[in-house]
Design a protein around this motif. Structure first.
Motif, mmCIF file in Angstrom:
data_model
loop_
_atom_site.group_PDB
_atom_site.id
_atom_site.type_symbol
_atom_site.label_atom_id
_atom_site.label_comp_id
_atom_site.label_asym_id
_atom_site.label_seq_id
_atom_site.Cartn_x
_atom_site.Cartn_y
_atom_site.Cartn_z
ATOM 1 N N LEU A 179 -7.987 3.928 -8.448
ATOM 2 C CA LEU A 179 -8.039 4.716 -6.903
ATOM 3 C C LEU A 179 -7.096 4.375 -6.255
ATOM 4 O O LEU A 179 -6.926 3.233 -6.007
ATOM 5 C CB LEU A 179 -9.883 5.153 -6.645
ATOM 6 N N VAL A 180 -6.401 4.996 -5.476
ATOM 7 C CA VAL A 180 -5.774 5.077 -4.261
ATOM 8 C C VAL A 180 -5.823 5.899 -3.333
ATOM 9 O O VAL A 180 -6.923 6.925 -3.366
ATOM 10 C CB VAL A 180 -3.876 5.686 -4.908
ATOM 11 N N MET A 221 -10.641 9.681 -0.583
ATOM 12 C CA MET A 221 -9.834 7.911 -0.384
ATOM 13 C C MET A 221 -9.365 7.671 0.599
ATOM 14 O O MET A 221 -7.933 8.094 0.680
ATOM 15 C CB MET A 221 -9.639 7.659 -1.535
ATOM 16 N N LEU A 222 -9.567 6.377 1.466
ATOM 17 C CA LEU A 222 -9.165 5.728 2.300
ATOM 18 C C LEU A 222 -8.921 4.864 1.861
ATOM 19 O O LEU A 222 -8.955 4.139 0.746
ATOM 20 C CB LEU A 222 -9.291 5.831 3.818
ATOM 21 N N GLN A 223 -7.788 4.158 2.694
ATOM 22 C CA GLN A 223 -7.371 2.878 2.080
ATOM 23 C C GLN A 223 -8.192 1.648 2.056
ATOM 24 O O GLN A 223 -8.299 0.596 1.567
ATOM 25 C CB GLN A 223 -5.706 1.652 3.006
ATOM 26 N N ARG A 268 0.707 -1.534 -0.075
ATOM 27 C CA ARG A 268 -0.080 -0.342 0.131
ATOM 28 C C ARG A 268 0.863 1.089 0.056
ATOM 29 O O ARG A 268 1.895 1.152 0.308
ATOM 30 C CB ARG A 268 -0.598 0.232 1.449
ATOM 31 N N VAL A 269 0.511 2.340 -0.451
ATOM 32 C CA VAL A 269 1.178 3.836 -0.999
ATOM 33 C C VAL A 269 -0.083 4.537 -0.269
ATOM 34 O O VAL A 269 -1.144 4.766 -0.629
ATOM 35 C CB VAL A 269 1.493 4.082 -1.939
ATOM 36 N N TYR A 270 0.629 5.332 0.593
ATOM 37 C CA TYR A 270 0.001 6.271 1.964
ATOM 38 C C TYR A 270 0.267 7.574 1.095
ATOM 39 O O TYR A 270 1.163 7.824 0.793
ATOM 40 C CB TYR A 270 0.102 5.797 3.353
ATOM 41 N N ALA A 271 -0.849 8.416 0.850
ATOM 42 C CA ALA A 271 -0.253 10.181 0.467
ATOM 43 C C ALA A 271 -0.407 10.767 1.630
ATOM 44 O O ALA A 271 -0.824 10.354 2.913
ATOM 45 C CB ALA A 271 -2.053 10.117 -0.118
#
Length: 236
Positions: free
Chosen positions: A201-202, A138-140, A105-108
């Motif tokens: 979407l991310v 958007m969240l994980q 996962r990549v977190y903004a």
């Protein structure tokens, strides 16, 4: 000689005792009692308490159960099987390489997320007030893993159906994606994963939902700034 005498005296005394015993038995009439006992049958007499009598008979009567007058006057309930209809949507197939790798996962960043939200608010304001709108970052949990999108409770109560319904999402190309709206949980469940995967979407992306019909959203996507990307992209 002494041994012979003693033996003879013992035999004489034994015979004398036998004769005396026989005389006593005859005096008591014991031989007759013994013969009478030998003639009686061996099986014991049945006890008077165990004699088989006439079989008992039981009379079965139907007795009406006492019930409250309020219940007795009511008609008998009619129990019918009630099958609740379940909202279903057809499954859509997507390329396997587009499924998310939860381990990577990549977190903004907070700055990138805030910048996308500013652009989304500006876009929402430009849409006017003819149709209800809402903005979601958007969240994980929205774009990986569970793929559950919770919507604002106040928006759902004021504008969305009161029961479970199929909500259609229309993207920038006009493609339609049916999703399941769960009224009690105020969110999108089945079908939302297909939309999120199809549009890549991310975490950090901002979406503007415009309710153009009672069960149809027009969706605008504001892309969060990613590493190596100069600015956010807007999809309509």
């Amino acid at each position: 000689m002494v041994m012979a005498k003693s033996k003879l005296s013992y035999e004489e005394s034994r015979q004398q005792r036998l004769v005396e015993n026989k005389k006593r038995m005859e005096a008591l009439n014991l031989p007759m009692l013994a013969q009478a006992l030998n003639k009686t049958p061996n099986s014991p007499k049945p006890s008077p308490m165990k004699r088989a009598g006439k079989p008992r008979t039981y009379e079965v009567q139907m007795v009406e159960v006492r019930r409250s007058t309020r219940v007795a006057n009511r008609p008998a309930p009619d129990y019918k099987e009630v099958v609740a209809e379940r909202v279903m949507i057809p499954r859509r197939s997507y390329a396997t390489n587009r499924h998310r790798d939860v381990a990577n996962r990549v977190y903004a960043s907070d700055e990138a997320r805030a910048a996308a939200m500013v652009k989304a608010d500006e876009l929402e304001a430009s849409l006017g007030s003819d149709h209800p709108t809402l903005v979601k970052t958007m969240l994980q949990s929205h774009v990986t893993g569970g793929f559950w999108l919770g919507l604002h409770v106040s928006f759902c109560k004021n504008h969305l159906p009161k029961g479970d319904e199929v909500m259609t999402l229309i993207d920038e190309d006009g493609d339609e994606y049916p999703t399941i709206y769960l009224a009690r949980k105020t969110g999108l469940s089945g079908g939302w994963k297909g939309f999120a995967v199809a549009h890549d979407l991310v975490d950090g992306d901002a979406l503007v939902f415009q309710l153009i019909r009672p069960t149809t959203f027009k969706v605008y996507i504001i892309r969060v700034e990613r590493p190596g990307q100069a600015s956010s992209e807007v999809s309509t």
